[in-house]
Design a protein around this motif. Structure first.
Motif, PDB file in Angstrom:
ATOM      1  N   ALA A   1      -6.006  10.865  -4.144  1.00  0.00           N
ATOM      2  CA  ALA A   1      -5.022   9.792  -4.011  1.00  0.00           C
ATOM      3  C   ALA A   1      -5.544   8.595  -3.217  1.00  0.00           C
ATOM      4  O   ALA A   1      -5.300   7.446  -3.595  1.00  0.00           O
ATOM      5  N   PRO A   2      -6.271   8.798  -2.103  1.00  0.00           N
ATOM      6  CA  PRO A   2      -6.756   7.620  -1.383  1.00  0.00           C
ATOM      7  C   PRO A   2      -7.610   6.677  -2.224  1.00  0.00           C
ATOM      8  O   PRO A   2      -7.474   5.452  -2.124  1.00  0.00           O
TER       9      PRO A   2
ATOM     10  N   SER B   1       1.493   6.744  -6.732  1.00  0.00           N
ATOM     11  CA  SER B   1       0.426   7.714  -6.984  1.00  0.00           C
ATOM     12  C   SER B   1       0.964   9.136  -6.894  1.00  0.00           C
ATOM     13  O   SER B   1       0.597  10.011  -7.693  1.00  0.00           O
TER      14      SER B   1
ATOM     15  N   GLY C   1      -2.075  11.438  -0.463  1.00  0.00           N
ATOM     16  CA  GLY C   1      -1.470  10.187  -0.895  1.00  0.00           C
ATOM     17  C   GLY C   1      -0.350   9.749   0.025  1.00  0.00           C
ATOM     18  O   GLY C   1      -0.247   8.574   0.405  1.00  0.00           O
TER      19      GLY C   1
ATOM     20  N   VAL D   1      -5.202   4.829  -4.646  1.00  0.00           N
ATOM     21  CA  VAL D   1      -4.345   3.852  -3.969  1.00  0.00           C
ATOM     22  C   VAL D   1      -5.168   2.657  -3.495  1.00  0.00           C
ATOM     23  O   VAL D   1      -4.761   1.501  -3.660  1.00  0.00           O
ATOM     24  N   SER D   2      -6.323   2.920  -2.908  1.00  0.00           N
ATOM     25  CA  SER D   2      -7.144   1.814  -2.411  1.00  0.00           C
ATOM     26  C   SER D   2      -7.652   0.955  -3.556  1.00  0.00           C
ATOM     27  O   SER D   2      -7.759  -0.274  -3.423  1.00  0.00           O
TER      28      SER D   2
ATOM     29  N   TYR E   1      -2.025   8.607   3.323  1.00  0.00           N
ATOM     30  CA  TYR E   1      -2.766   7.346   3.197  1.00  0.00           C
ATOM     31  C   TYR E   1      -1.813   6.160   3.064  1.00  0.00           C
ATOM     32  O   TYR E   1      -2.093   5.069   3.555  1.00  0.00           O
ATOM     33  N   GLY E   2      -0.688   6.384   2.417  1.00  0.00           N
ATOM     34  CA  GLY E   2       0.245   5.289   2.188  1.00  0.00           C
ATOM     35  C   GLY E   2       0.845   4.712   3.446  1.00  0.00           C
ATOM     36  O   GLY E   2       1.263   3.554   3.458  1.00  0.00           O
TER      37      GLY E   2
ATOM     38  N   GLN F   1       0.838  -1.203   0.000  1.00  0.00           N
ATOM     39  CA  GLN F   1       0.000   0.000   0.000  1.00  0.00           C
ATOM     40  C   GLN F   1       0.867   1.245   0.000  1.00  0.00           C
ATOM     41  O   GLN F   1       0.583   2.220  -0.724  1.00  0.00           O
ATOM     42  N   THR F   2       1.939   1.233   0.798  1.00  0.00           N
ATOM     43  CA  THR F   2       2.851   2.375   0.837  1.00  0.00           C
ATOM     44  C   THR F   2       3.495   2.587  -0.529  1.00  0.00           C
ATOM     45  O   THR F   2       3.619   3.719  -1.011  1.00  0.00           O
TER      46      THR F   2
ATOM     47  N   ALA G   1       1.028   4.039  -2.903  1.00  0.00           N
ATOM     48  CA  ALA G   1       0.818   5.452  -2.603  1.00  0.00           C
ATOM     49  C   ALA G   1       1.971   6.293  -3.145  1.00  0.00           C
ATOM     50  O   ALA G   1       1.754   7.384  -3.693  1.00  0.00           O
TER      51      ALA G   1
END
Length: 421
Positions: free
Chosen positions: A330-331, A160, A279, A334-335, A282-283, A153-154, A157
């Protein structure tokens, strides 16, 4: 006490996980190569407009040619990715870059030489069809190298954020080259940069995902690459992309309408800046719930955040509403990538990620066209309805698709098992 001493404890929790990503051998180089190879993404469309309009004097023709290139790229990208999943990135990427360079330079040549118009469209389509989805290739490398879902996930992000930087750097660069040097300069620079970055990425064989042979017929992998989760994310991304394309047009139109066109760039930069900040945050966030629930939640948040655009009546309000809307961009991206990565086998991952980017690309194309028509028909202020409605649609698609996202494919049908949590 120096500012560095004060800020270091505050920044370490945010930036530390990103720094640790690059302890993975080779990761810094393939990410940097991917950034260079992605620079042409915003350069080619705008570069084609500047080139065709500069040579023909027609914005309508320029828009049609640029749209042809974008649509061809949205269809061609997943096909390249499918072959790379089976044959490996390095070999196929070299072929794609050779086709990209030849067709791109040929497109410039026919436009400059004022060849028949059909040749402009043909070579624009061939150039677009030669463009592999570099973002998907880089994300597939991260997925293959990182075992932990939170670290993936990181990484997603971070990529992104890289996309945001590309779209901040690319348009001004191509505009300066195309207006101050020659109409062909921006597009040609994009072709050269993209080829150089793609070939650099192709040389990095140690970090590319191991190709997986498709089963007889390949039908199960094709189904996996366009499974329910991928289709829901693609549909939501279509709405997100529509917001992107519409914002570029409406913000410029509104700034001109209030007599301050120079501030359009500031408003768009703050919109992108909101996405970049969100982003990064969130990452590294460790959020509760499943990946499906996070995607639905971020899609709804994206839809709600953009409703402030209805209230825009001045530039200060535009800056505030744009920054707020940007925080939700960005969330959801990324999700969505994390969800797709968790539901698709490695043998089809690059293709699946490319299809999600196709949704974005088609949305950007549609958003630009709809927003342009809305500005002409209603005026710039009323035209903010286009990105506001498109964002709401993305949120509603996420909600409507939630039941499909709960259906996790059986392991036997996933060919080689999941790649994420």
């Amino acid at each position: 006490m120096s500012p560095r001493t004060v800020l270091r404890p505050l920044l370490r929790p945010l930036l530390g996980p990103y720094a640790r990503l690059f302890t993975v051998p080779g990761s810094a180089w393939f990410s940097l190569a991917g950034w260079v190879a992605r620079l042409p993404l915003p350069m080619l469309g705008l570069g084609a407009v500047l080139l065709v309009e500069g040579e023909s004097g027609s914005y309508a023709l320029a828009g049609a040619v640029s749209g042809t290139l974008a649509l061809a790229a949205s269809v061609g990208g997943p096909q390249w990715s499918r072959v790379m999943d089976r044959r490996g990135q390095g070999t196929v990427l070299r072929v794609a870059m050779a086709a990209y360079l030849v067709t791109g330079l040929a497109f410039v040549a026919v436009v400059v030489a004022d060849a028949p118009r059909w040749s402009w469209f043909l070579l624009a389509a061939l150039t677009g069809a030669s463009v592999p989805n570099i973002g998907a290739l880089v994300r597939a490398r991260w997925a293959a190298l990182l075992e932990d879902a939170e670290r993936r996930q990181t990484a997603f992000a971070f990529e992104s954020v890289v996309d945001e930087v590309v779209f901040v750097v690319g348009p001004p660069l191509v505009t300066v080259l195309g207006t101050m040097i020659a109409p062909a300069a921006g597009f040609t620079t994009g072709i050269v940069l993209g080829t150089a970055g793609g070939l650099w990425l192709a040389r990095q064989r140690d970090t590319e995902p191991v190709p997986v042979q498709a089963p007889a017929g390949g039908g199960s992998l094709r189904r996996a690459a366009l499974g329910p989760a991928v289709l829901v994310v693609c549909a939501a991304y279509l709405g997100v992309g529509t917001v992107f394309g519409a914002m570029d047009v409406v913000v410029v139109g509104f700034a001109e309408a209030v007599g301050q066109p120079a501030l359009a760039g500031l408003a768009l930069a703050l919109y992108a800046g909101g996405s970049l900040v969100a982003g990064l945050a969130y990452g590294v966030a460790r959020l509760p719930g499943t990946l499906a629930a996070r995607f639905v939640g971020t899609a709804v948040a994206f839809g709600v955040a953009a409703q402030g655009l209805w209230l825009v009546s001045s530039l200060p309000l535009l800056v505030g509403a744009g920054f707020l809307a940007g925080l939700a961009v960005a969330p959801v991206l990324v999700s969505g990538a994390s969800l797709v990565e968790s539901r698709v086998p490695r043998a089809a991952l690059t293709e699946a990620l490319s299809w999600t980017n196709t949704g974005l690309t088609l949305g950007v194309t549609a958003g630009s066209a709809l927003a342009g028509a809305a500005v002409d028909a209603w005026g710039a202020q009323a035209a903010f309805a286009v990105p506001a409605v498109a964002a709401a649609a993305a949120g509603l698609i996420g909600l409507a698709g939630a039941p499909l996202l709960r259906r996790v494919p059986e392991p036997a049908a996933r060919v080689d098992g999941p790649v994420g949590g």
